[in-house]
Design a protein around this motif. Structure first.
Motif, PDB file in Angstrom:
ATOM      1  N   ALA A 171      -2.858   2.434  -6.451  1.00 32.18           N
ATOM      2  CA  ALA A 171      -3.452   1.663  -5.333  1.00 32.18           C
ATOM      3  C   ALA A 171      -2.767   2.023  -4.016  1.00 32.18           C
ATOM      4  N   ASP A 216     -11.995  -8.507  -5.730  1.00 33.22           N
ATOM      5  CA  ASP A 216     -13.297  -8.479  -5.044  1.00 33.22           C
ATOM      6  C   ASP A 216     -14.386  -8.087  -6.053  1.00 33.22           C
ATOM      7  N   GLY A 254      -8.557   6.128  -8.833  1.00 31.64           N
ATOM      8  CA  GLY A 254      -8.151   5.206  -9.903  1.00 31.64           C
ATOM      9  C   GLY A 254      -9.255   5.024 -10.936  1.00 31.64           C
ATOM     10  N   LYS A 307      -7.841  -5.092  -6.135  1.00 26.11           N
ATOM     11  CA  LYS A 307      -8.142  -6.221  -5.258  1.00 26.11           C
ATOM     12  C   LYS A 307      -9.131  -7.159  -5.936  1.00 26.11           C
ATOM     13  N   GLY A 331     -12.682   5.118  -6.591  1.00 24.63           N
ATOM     14  CA  GLY A 331     -12.074   6.397  -6.233  1.00 24.63           C
ATOM     15  C   GLY A 331     -11.272   7.058  -7.341  1.00 24.63           C
ATOM     16  N   SER A 352       0.759   9.865  -4.513  1.00 24.00           N
ATOM     17  CA  SER A 352       1.290  10.003  -3.148  1.00 24.00           C
ATOM     18  C   SER A 352       0.211  10.694  -2.315  1.00 24.00           C
ATOM     19  N   HIS A 384       2.045  -5.420   5.014  1.00 23.56           N
ATOM     20  CA  HIS A 384       1.092  -5.523   3.890  1.00 23.56           C
ATOM     21  C   HIS A 384       0.812  -4.120   3.342  1.00 23.56           C
ATOM     22  N   TYR A 436      -3.699   2.368   0.599  1.00 23.94           N
ATOM     23  CA  TYR A 436      -4.695   2.518   1.663  1.00 23.94           C
ATOM     24  C   TYR A 436      -4.020   2.980   2.943  1.00 23.94           C
ATOM     25  N   ASP A 459      -3.787  -9.431  -4.983  1.00 23.80           N
ATOM     26  CA  ASP A 459      -3.432  -8.723  -3.743  1.00 23.80           C
ATOM     27  C   ASP A 459      -2.056  -8.080  -3.948  1.00 23.80           C
ATOM     28  N   LEU A 460      -2.059  -6.772  -4.089  1.00 24.40           N
ATOM     29  CA  LEU A 460      -0.791  -6.067  -4.326  1.00 24.40           C
ATOM     30  C   LEU A 460       0.069  -5.994  -3.057  1.00 24.40           C
TER      31      LEU A 460
HETATM   32  N1  LIG Z   1      -8.987  10.120  -1.376  1.00 27.40           N
HETATM   33  C1  LIG Z   1      -8.117  10.926  -0.820  1.00 27.40           C
HETATM   34  O1  LIG Z   1      -8.484  11.926  -0.191  1.00 27.40           O
HETATM   35  C2  LIG Z   1      -6.645  10.684  -0.964  1.00 27.40           C
HETATM   36  C3  LIG Z   1      -5.754  11.635  -0.468  1.00 27.40           C
HETATM   37  C4  LIG Z   1      -4.391  11.428  -0.626  1.00 27.40           C
HETATM   38  C5  LIG Z   1      -3.930  10.300  -1.274  1.00 27.40           C
HETATM   39  N2  LIG Z   1      -4.813   9.376  -1.718  1.00 27.40           N
HETATM   40  C6  LIG Z   1      -4.268   8.181  -2.382  1.00 27.40           C
HETATM   41  O2  LIG Z   1      -4.930   8.005  -3.611  1.00 27.40           O
HETATM   42  C7  LIG Z   1      -4.948   6.617  -3.943  1.00 27.40           C
HETATM   43  C8  LIG Z   1      -6.376   6.221  -4.274  1.00 27.40           C
HETATM   44  O3  LIG Z   1      -7.158   6.497  -3.139  1.00 27.40           O
HETATM   45  P1  LIG Z   1      -8.746   6.528  -3.167  1.00 27.40           P
HETATM   46  O4  LIG Z   1      -9.192   7.571  -2.243  1.00 27.40           O
HETATM   47  O5  LIG Z   1      -9.229   6.550  -4.565  1.00 27.40           O
HETATM   48  O6  LIG Z   1      -9.045   5.136  -2.431  1.00 27.40           O
HETATM   49  P2  LIG Z   1      -9.971   3.911  -2.811  1.00 27.40           P
HETATM   50  O7  LIG Z   1     -11.242   4.370  -3.435  1.00 27.40           O
HETATM   51  O8  LIG Z   1     -10.054   3.067  -1.582  1.00 27.40           O
HETATM   52  O9  LIG Z   1      -9.122   3.156  -3.912  1.00 27.40           O
HETATM   53  C9  LIG Z   1      -8.000   2.387  -3.580  1.00 27.40           C
HETATM   54  C10 LIG Z   1      -7.770   1.394  -4.673  1.00 27.40           C
HETATM   55  O10 LIG Z   1      -6.663   0.549  -4.316  1.00 27.40           O
HETATM   56  C11 LIG Z   1      -7.093  -0.808  -4.372  1.00 27.40           C
HETATM   57  N3  LIG Z   1      -6.435  -1.631  -3.389  1.00 27.40           N
HETATM   58  C12 LIG Z   1      -6.420  -1.462  -2.049  1.00 27.40           C
HETATM   59  N4  LIG Z   1      -5.762  -2.490  -1.467  1.00 27.40           N
HETATM   60  C13 LIG Z   1      -5.353  -3.316  -2.466  1.00 27.40           C
HETATM   61  C14 LIG Z   1      -4.652  -4.544  -2.506  1.00 27.40           C
HETATM   62  N5  LIG Z   1      -4.236  -5.155  -1.395  1.00 27.40           N
HETATM   63  N6  LIG Z   1      -4.427  -5.120  -3.701  1.00 27.40           N
HETATM   64  C15 LIG Z   1      -4.873  -4.543  -4.845  1.00 27.40           C
HETATM   65  N7  LIG Z   1      -5.545  -3.381  -4.869  1.00 27.40           N
HETATM   66  C16 LIG Z   1      -5.790  -2.778  -3.693  1.00 27.40           C
HETATM   67  C17 LIG Z   1      -8.568  -0.739  -4.078  1.00 27.40           C
HETATM   68  O11 LIG Z   1      -9.241  -1.917  -4.459  1.00 27.40           O
HETATM   69  P3  LIG Z   1     -10.714  -2.207  -3.785  1.00 27.40           P
HETATM   70  O12 LIG Z   1     -11.584  -1.060  -4.204  1.00 27.40           O
HETATM   71  O13 LIG Z   1     -11.148  -3.468  -4.332  1.00 27.40           O
HETATM   72  O14 LIG Z   1     -10.488  -2.214  -2.307  1.00 27.40           O
HETATM   73  C18 LIG Z   1      -8.970   0.483  -4.874  1.00 27.40           C
HETATM   74  O15 LIG Z   1      -9.101   0.177  -6.222  1.00 27.40           O
HETATM   75  C19 LIG Z   1      -4.361   5.882  -2.745  1.00 27.40           C
HETATM   76  O16 LIG Z   1      -3.012   5.587  -2.995  1.00 27.40           O
HETATM   77  C20 LIG Z   1      -4.493   6.890  -1.629  1.00 27.40           C
HETATM   78  O17 LIG Z   1      -3.528   6.684  -0.642  1.00 27.40           O
HETATM   79  C21 LIG Z   1      -6.153   9.544  -1.589  1.00 27.40           C
END
Ligand SMILES: NC(=O)c1ccc[n+]([C@@H]2O[C@H](COP(=O)([O-])OP(=O)(O)OC[C@H]3O[C@@H](n4cnc5c(N)ncnc54)[C@H](OP(=O)(O)O)[C@@H]3O)[C@@H](O)[C@H]2O)c1
Length: 228
Positions: free
Chosen positions: A132, A79, A58, A77, A56, A183, A150, A134, A104-105
């Motif tokens: 990171a 994985d 990141g 994570k 995503g 955020s 968590h 979720y 695991d963060l």
């Molecule tokens: N996409 C949106 O529309 C949106 C909107 C507002 C805010 N955000 C924020 O943007 C950030 C990135 O979101 P994204 O959409 O790119 O989501 P994403 O693709 O699910 O990416 C989340 C990242 O966090 C990692 N992560 C999750 N749980 C973890 C854990 N326990 N330990 C270590 N790493 C962990 C994931 O690792 P894995 O891939 O291995 O699970 C992944 O690399 C997040 O903080 C989200 O809240 C996103």
């Protein structure tokens, strides 16, 4: 009647002024500060740390950083995705040093921090992306408490631990740098059914804006982004 016409005229003029100033402001910034900014040049950056860099937003950040000649240390994570994404980045940017740490963060004891600390000890990291996070959907009372904690650990506490470590390293080295938090716009409104998400993101936004004022005199810029 004349009064109504005058009021409409004044409103129209104000509307026009507001639009012109918006457009001039936009054009000025597009010209003076083209995006994406050259972070390597701006912060003399050699390395960046990106949490959640395996997918995503990141992963997109890692791609841009590598394209600007910056090496990246990914924390995500443990994985298959982290290995796969690192491999793809290395293939696309063979000249970059790309390292990854699977942890695991959300670990309540923060066991990941000593690993990050150890593996980055000899890297000059000037850019930190606390990305990171979720979302959990459902009624808060129905969610097991451990799951909520968590979620808090990943979305908030890990960012605090990591920021504390790297802000101090930057201050000790007397170097400039940037600390960024991902955020969410959901932090600005009540978020029933995703109460932990909105609350954890509100924490990040408030914390980042306060930290920004604390460290800016030392050359560290703090940024908080709110994807919708
Ligand atoms: N996409 C949106 O529309 C949106 C909107 C507002 C805010 N955000 C924020 O943007 C950030 C990135 O979101 P994204 O959409 O790119 O989501 P994403 O693709 O699910 O990416 C989340 C990242 O966090 C990692 N992560 C999750 N749980 C973890 C854990 N326990 N330990 C270590 N790493 C962990 C994931 O690792 P894995 O891939 O291995 O699970 C992944 O690399 C997040 O903080 C989200 O809240 C996103």
């Amino acid at each position: 009647m004349d009064l109504i016409r005058l009021a409409l005229f004044v409103c129209g003029v104000l509307f026009l002024i507001s639009w012109i100033s918006y457009i001039l402001h936009y054009l000025f910034h597009a010209w003076v500060t083209p995006t994406p900014r050259d972070l390597k040049k701006l912060y003399n950056a050699e390395w960046a740390l990106v949490t959640g860099g395996s997918s995503g937003i990141g992963l997109a950040l890692c791609d841009i950083l590598c394209s600007q000649g910056i090496n990246v240390f990914i924390v995500a994570k443990d994985d298959p995705l982290i290995g796969q994404s690192t491999k793809e980045l290395k293939k696309k940017y063979p000249d970059r040093d790309i390292r990854a740490l699977g942890v695991d963060l959300g670990d309540r004891n923060g066991g990941y921090l000593s690993k990050i600390e150890k593996q980055t000890r000899n890297l000059r990291i000037n850019l930190i992306f606390n990305n990171a996070g979720y979302i959990r959907v459902g009624l808060f009372p129905d969610d097991p408490l451990d799951a909520a904690l968590h979620n808090m650990g990943v979305n908030v506490t890990s960012s605090l631990r990591i920021t504390h470590l790297f802000a101090n390293r930057l201050l000790d080295r007397g170097e400039k740098g940037a600390i960024c938090f991902t955020s969410s716009s959901s932090c600005f409104i009540p978020s029933p059914m995703t109460a932990m998400y909105g609350a954890t993101k509100a924490f990040l936004t408030h914390f980042a804006t306060s930290l920004a004022a604390e460290v800016r005199p030392s050359g560290i810029q703090v940024l908080v982004i709110h994807p919708s």
